[in-house]
Motif scaffolding. Structure first.
Motif, PDB file in Angstrom:
ATOM      1  N   ASP A  68      89.233  -6.492 -18.539  1.00  0.00           N
ATOM      2  CA  ASP A  68      90.541  -6.267 -18.221  1.00  0.00           C
ATOM      3  C   ASP A  68      90.993  -6.957 -16.919  1.00  0.00           C
ATOM      4  O   ASP A  68      92.246  -7.042 -16.638  1.00  0.00           O
ATOM      5  CB  ASP A  68      90.750  -4.868 -17.739  1.00  0.00           C
ATOM      6  N   CYS A  70      89.522  -7.297 -13.929  1.00  0.00           N
ATOM      7  CA  CYS A  70      89.210  -6.916 -12.630  1.00  0.00           C
ATOM      8  C   CYS A  70      87.772  -7.421 -12.232  1.00  0.00           C
ATOM      9  O   CYS A  70      87.324  -8.033 -13.262  1.00  0.00           O
ATOM     10  CB  CYS A  70      88.888  -5.397 -12.480  1.00  0.00           C
ATOM     11  N   LYS A  72      84.196  -7.340  -9.799  1.00  0.00           N
ATOM     12  CA  LYS A  72      83.505  -6.270  -8.986  1.00  0.00           C
ATOM     13  C   LYS A  72      82.460  -7.425  -8.375  1.00  0.00           C
ATOM     14  O   LYS A  72      81.607  -8.166  -9.168  1.00  0.00           O
ATOM     15  CB  LYS A  72      82.877  -5.176  -9.763  1.00  0.00           C
ATOM     16  N   ARG A  82      86.205  -4.609  -5.050  1.00  0.00           N
ATOM     17  CA  ARG A  82      86.630  -4.594  -6.359  1.00  0.00           C
ATOM     18  C   ARG A  82      88.062  -5.280  -6.301  1.00  0.00           C
ATOM     19  O   ARG A  82      88.859  -4.669  -5.547  1.00  0.00           O
ATOM     20  CB  ARG A  82      86.596  -3.475  -7.103  1.00  0.00           C
ATOM     21  N   ASP A  84      91.591  -6.353  -8.067  1.00  0.00           N
ATOM     22  CA  ASP A  84      92.840  -6.122  -9.208  1.00  0.00           C
ATOM     23  C   ASP A  84      92.742  -7.057 -10.056  1.00  0.00           C
ATOM     24  O   ASP A  84      92.459  -8.277  -9.823  1.00  0.00           O
ATOM     25  CB  ASP A  84      93.953  -5.791  -8.420  1.00  0.00           C
ATOM     26  N   PRO A  85      93.382  -6.978 -11.354  1.00  0.00           N
ATOM     27  CA  PRO A  85      93.181  -7.964 -12.421  1.00  0.00           C
ATOM     28  C   PRO A  85      94.043  -9.366 -11.697  1.00  0.00           C
ATOM     29  O   PRO A  85      93.613 -10.344 -12.110  1.00  0.00           O
ATOM     30  CB  PRO A  85      93.975  -7.546 -13.558  1.00  0.00           C
ATOM     31  N   PHE A  90      92.587  -5.149  -3.332  1.00  0.00           N
ATOM     32  CA  PHE A  90      91.128  -5.071  -3.327  1.00  0.00           C
ATOM     33  C   PHE A  90      90.792  -3.794  -2.822  1.00  0.00           C
ATOM     34  O   PHE A  90      91.499  -2.725  -2.079  1.00  0.00           O
ATOM     35  CB  PHE A  90      90.478  -6.104  -2.617  1.00  0.00           C
ATOM     36  N   ARG A 122      86.849 -15.050  -8.834  1.00  0.00           N
ATOM     37  CA  ARG A 122      87.794 -14.620  -9.869  1.00  0.00           C
ATOM     38  C   ARG A 122      88.362 -16.056 -10.301  1.00  0.00           C
ATOM     39  O   ARG A 122      88.556 -16.119 -11.471  1.00  0.00           O
ATOM     40  CB  ARG A 122      88.623 -13.818  -9.127  1.00  0.00           C
TER      41      ARG A 122
END
Length: 206
Positions: A68, A70, A72, A82, A84-85, A90, A122
């Motif tokens: 999705d 995200c 981690k 963590r 978010d997309p 976070f 990311r």
């Protein structure tokens, strides 16, 4: 073998040695051979067990990009971040079990370095990167074991580069260190943002 067969065997050996020029010798073991059994070495003989240097352990132990979008990230001090997309927010879980949620751009100093490391991971795999100015202004390696104090506003991204920034002319490029003359006579010109490089051969045809 019996003792009566010994002379016959010795005579046969003499005939064979005479015909093939061989020499036979006989040896006899008195008793069974003994083997000295050594004690296994003790662990104390090898000295103390060397400890692992903490600096050799990476700051990020595990980083996962979910389907999705995200992210981690597990850190060495048992902190979990963590994203978010979109990367704009976070959630962090401290080693003490405390859970906090913040916007990435306004992350507190305590988690700023770890959020930067998570965003760098990311951006290297996401289609749309996110790197706010407040995090980009951090010294490189602020969240890890590096002691570098240089600020690096660049980051890796999975998107294909379409545009690059170049110097105004060859004089400015050479003064700023973007134009390099190679030993073969060729010239190498690098873009200002460091994402592209053009090499012109000595004869100028390639």
């Amino acid at each position: 073998p019996s003792t009566s067969a010994a002379p016959i065997r010795a005579e046969a050996d003499e005939i064979l040695s005479a015909s093939k020029r061989l020499h036979f010798t006989y040896g006899r073991h008195v008793g069974s051979p003994t083997v000295a059994h050594k004690e296994p070495p003790r662990l104390s003989a090898f000295g103390t067990t060397p400890l692992v240097d903490p600096a050799a352990v990476p700051d990020i132990l595990r980083a996962v990009l979910l389907e999705d979008g995200c992210v981690k990230v597990n850190f060495r001090d048992n902190t979990v971040v963590r994203l978010d997309p979109t990367g704009t927010a976070f959630t962090v879980t401290t080693p003490e079990g405390e859970t906090l949620r913040q916007l990435s751009e306004f992350a507190v100093t305590r988690f700023l370095g770890k959020v930067r490391s998570a965003l760098e991971f990311r951006n290297a795999h996401a289609d749309v990167p996110f790197f706010p100015a407040s995090i980009a202004a951090l010294p490189s390696g602020a969240g890890g074991g590096s002691s570098s104090c240089q600020k690096d506003l660049r980051f890796r991204a999975s998107v294909r580069v379409q545009f690059a920034s170049w110097s105004c002319d060859a004089k400015d490029a050479e003064q700023d260190g973007f134009l390099t003359r190679l030993e073969s006579g060729a010239c190498a010109l690098e873009s200002i943002d460091g994402i592209a490089r053009v090499v012109l051969s000595a004869h100028g045809l390639v």
